[in-house]
Design a protein around this motif. Structure first.
Motif, PDB file in Angstrom:
ATOM      1  N   THR A  84      -2.726  51.009  94.437  1.00 43.05           N
ATOM      2  CA  THR A  84      -3.860  50.101  94.260  1.00 43.05           C
ATOM      3  C   THR A  84      -4.930  50.541  95.246  1.00 43.05           C
ATOM      4  O   THR A  84      -4.636  51.227  96.227  1.00 43.05           O
ATOM      5  N   ILE A  88     -10.192  47.487  92.859  1.00 46.58           N
ATOM      6  CA  ILE A  88      -9.823  47.996  91.532  1.00 46.58           C
ATOM      7  C   ILE A  88      -8.617  47.218  90.976  1.00 46.58           C
ATOM      8  O   ILE A  88      -7.594  47.117  91.647  1.00 46.58           O
ATOM      9  N   GLN A  90      -6.983  47.701  87.801  1.00 47.64           N
ATOM     10  CA  GLN A  90      -5.981  48.524  87.102  1.00 47.64           C
ATOM     11  C   GLN A  90      -5.251  49.421  88.123  1.00 47.64           C
ATOM     12  O   GLN A  90      -5.896  49.926  89.054  1.00 47.64           O
ATOM     13  N   ILE A  92      -3.911  52.553  89.998  1.00 50.73           N
ATOM     14  CA  ILE A  92      -4.484  53.906  90.088  1.00 50.73           C
ATOM     15  C   ILE A  92      -3.685  54.920  89.243  1.00 50.73           C
ATOM     16  O   ILE A  92      -4.282  55.725  88.525  1.00 50.73           O
ATOM     17  N   LEU A  95      -4.817  54.658  85.677  1.00 51.32           N
ATOM     18  CA  LEU A  95      -6.177  55.180  85.472  1.00 51.32           C
ATOM     19  C   LEU A  95      -6.164  56.703  85.438  1.00 51.32           C
ATOM     20  O   LEU A  95      -6.816  57.332  84.603  1.00 51.32           O
ATOM     21  N   CYS A 133     -13.633  57.455  85.001  1.00 51.80           N
ATOM     22  CA  CYS A 133     -12.800  56.714  85.947  1.00 51.80           C
ATOM     23  C   CYS A 133     -13.668  56.106  87.051  1.00 51.80           C
ATOM     24  O   CYS A 133     -13.430  54.979  87.471  1.00 51.80           O
ATOM     25  N   HIS A 134     -14.679  56.829  87.487  1.00 52.93           N
ATOM     26  CA  HIS A 134     -15.580  56.254  88.499  1.00 52.93           C
ATOM     27  C   HIS A 134     -16.279  55.015  87.943  1.00 52.93           C
ATOM     28  O   HIS A 134     -16.437  54.016  88.636  1.00 52.93           O
ATOM     29  N   THR A 137     -14.001  52.028  87.857  1.00 57.22           N
ATOM     30  CA  THR A 137     -13.534  51.518  89.147  1.00 57.22           C
ATOM     31  C   THR A 137     -14.684  51.071  90.055  1.00 57.22           C
ATOM     32  O   THR A 137     -14.516  50.968  91.264  1.00 57.22           O
TER      33      THR A 137
END
Ligand code: HEC
Length: 161
Positions: A84, A88, A90, A92, A95, A133-134, A137
């Protein structure tokens, strides 16, 4: 009286020793293994992302394969050590597999086939995956781009033969 002082001393000694041990274990836990932060792993991945491009451009497939491997290892560490992160929601690892698995596998295939066109396509998917992804997040301000010039003055990207 004397003996009760003695036992008090024993108890105190035992407690001190125990506290010291617990403290030591805590210290060892925190300091023995250096764990890179997610931002550090990312900064390293950004270098590899760039190096991968120049290796592929030069058709140095061995180096390109190595850089993909290093990217994979970096993301494995990110998933392992940062399940984690901050706000965020979700996990990591989830993701990472959502955004990285496909482009990395595509790059491996292209490299294996020495296929420059497939390499470029999958490289673009990789860059899109980094940015997706950026975005997901709340780090969308952090934009990864195709490298515009080679900043690595001390590494040869072409093959020698
Ligand atoms: C889990 C989704 C995720 C994926 C996939 C991802 N990133 Fe990140 N990235 C982040 C997060 C979150 C941060 C902010 C970390 C922090 O808090 O320091 C970040 C930070 C960064 C940074 C800033 C580090 C710095 O010091 O400037 C760079 C550069 C970066 N990522 C590059 C990449 C590249 C290149 C890829 C793809 C090859 C990639 N990232 C893939 C989530 C991701």
């Amino acid at each position: 009286m004397k003996s009760s002082f003695f036992s008090f001393g024993l108890v105190l000694g035992a407690v001190t020793l125990l506290t010291a041990c617990t403290g030591y274990h805590q210290y060892a836990k925190e300091h023995d293994h250096y764990i890179p932060g997610l931002g550090e792993i990312m900064a390293q991945s950004a270098d590899r992302h760039a190096k991968l491009w120049f290796a592929g451009l030069a058709r140095n497939w061995e180096l390109a394969a190595y850089e993909v491997d290093e990217l994979r290892e970096g993301f494995e560490d990110a998933a392992k050590y940062h399940r984690t992160h901050k706000q965020i929601k979700q996990p990591i690892p989830e993701l990472i597999s959502q955004y990285m698995d496909q482009p990395l596998a595509g790059l491996e295939e292209a490299i294996k086939d020495n296929d420059s066109r497939a390499f470029t396509n999958n490289y673009d998917s990789l860059t899109e995956g980094c940015n997706a992804c950026h975005q997901a997040t709340e780090f969308g301000f952090n934009r990864v781009t195709h490298p515009s010039f080679n900043p690595f003055a001390n590494q040869a990207f072409g093959t020698s033969n």
